[in-house]
Design a protein around this motif. Structure first.
Motif, PDB file in Angstrom:
ATOM      1  N   GLY A  20      -7.347   2.349  -2.149  1.00 21.82           N
ATOM      2  CA  GLY A  20      -6.217   1.422  -1.978  1.00 21.82           C
ATOM      3  C   GLY A  20      -4.956   2.122  -1.503  1.00 21.82           C
ATOM      4  N   LEU A  21      -5.133   3.297  -0.867  1.00 23.30           N
ATOM      5  CA  LEU A  21      -3.987   4.066  -0.368  1.00 23.30           C
ATOM      6  C   LEU A  21      -4.081   4.201   1.158  1.00 23.30           C
ATOM      7  CD1 LEU A  21      -4.152   6.983  -2.990  1.00 23.30           C
ATOM      8  CD2 LEU A  21      -2.431   5.151  -2.933  1.00 23.30           C
ATOM      9  N   THR A  62       0.836  -1.215   0.000  1.00 24.31           N
ATOM     10  CA  THR A  62       0.000   0.000   0.000  1.00 24.31           C
ATOM     11  C   THR A  62       0.863   1.254   0.000  1.00 24.31           C
ATOM     12  OG1 THR A  62      -1.619  -1.216   1.318  1.00 24.31           O
ATOM     13  CG2 THR A  62      -1.862   1.178   1.243  1.00 24.31           C
ATOM     14  N   THR A 111       1.644   5.152   0.676  1.00 26.48           N
ATOM     15  CA  THR A 111       1.230   6.132   1.692  1.00 26.48           C
ATOM     16  C   THR A 111       1.330   7.543   1.135  1.00 26.48           C
ATOM     17  OG1 THR A 111       1.990   4.694   3.470  1.00 26.48           O
ATOM     18  CG2 THR A 111       1.766   7.029   3.998  1.00 26.48           C
TER      19      THR A 111
END
Ligand code: CA2
Length: 148
Positions: free
Chosen positions: A44-45, A2, A4
Motif C-alpha cells: 500500500g506504498l 498513499t 511515498t
C-alpha cells in the motif's frame, strides 16, 4: 493517501549488473526498482526511486523530501564513508531513514566500516545483496504502521 518512500542510490550504482557481480550481484538498478515498486504496491506504498553520482543533488533530494515523503531508504554508496553533507541533510529531515548496502561493508576494507549515515539512520541493512532493498521496505512499512 498513499505514502511515498524515497529510495536514493549514490555514486556508481548506475553501473550495477555490468561489473563486479561477485560483490554487487547481477541485477541492474532498473531490475531492483521494478521489483521494489511491485512490493511497495502490495504494502500500500509508493516509491520514488532515484540515483545520482553527485553529492549535492542527493542532498537536494533529501531536503525536498520534507513534507512530501514518509521515509527514506538510501544506499549512499561511497558517500556513506565521506559525506557529512548527506548526514546533515538527513538530520534536518522530518522522516525516518534506513541505510542499506548490497555488500557486507564490515567484511571489506576497514574504511568501509565507518558510516556517517549510520549516525542518523533508524537502522542499517547490509550484506544481503539486492534483497536488502526489500528488507528495508518491509522495515519501513512496519515503522510507519507503528507510528500511525
Ligand atoms: O555495498 C554497497 O552497497 C556499497 O554501498 C556500494 C558502494 C561502496 O562504495 C560501499 O562501500 C558499499 C560502491 C557502489 C559501486 O557499485 C558498482 C556496481 C557495479 C560496478 C561498479 C560499481
Amino acid at each position: 493517501m498513499t505514502q511515498t518512500i524515497l529510495v536514493l542510490n549514490g555514486p556508481n550504482l548506475n553501473m550495477l549488473g555490468t561489473r563486479e557481480p561477485e560483490i554487487y550481484g547481477s541485477e541492474t538498478l532498473a531490475d531492483i526498482e521494478r521489483r521494489l515498486a511491485a512490493r511497495a504496491a502490495d504494502l500500500g506504498l509508493a516509491i520514488d526511486f532515484r540515483q545520482s553520482n553527485h553529492e549535492g543533488e542527493l542532498v537536494t533530494w533529501i531536503q525536498e523530501g520534507r513534507g512530501r515523503v514518509a521515509g527514506l531508504i538510501m544506499n549512499p554508496a561511497a558517500y556513506t564513508h565521506t559525506s557529512i553533507a548527506i548526514m546533515d541533510a538527513m538530520q534536518a529531515c522530518d522522516y525516518p531513514v534506513i541505510e542499506i548496502h548490497l555488500s557486507n561493508v564490515h567484511r571489506r576494507e576497514a574504511f568501509r566500516g565507518h558510516s556517517y549515515v549510520s549516525k542518523v539512520a533508524v537502522g542499517v541493512i547490509c550484506g544481503f545483496g539486492s534483497k536488502g532493498y526489500d528488507l528495508a521496505l518491509d522495515g519501513m512499512a512496519d515503522l510507519l504502521a507503528r507510528s500511525r
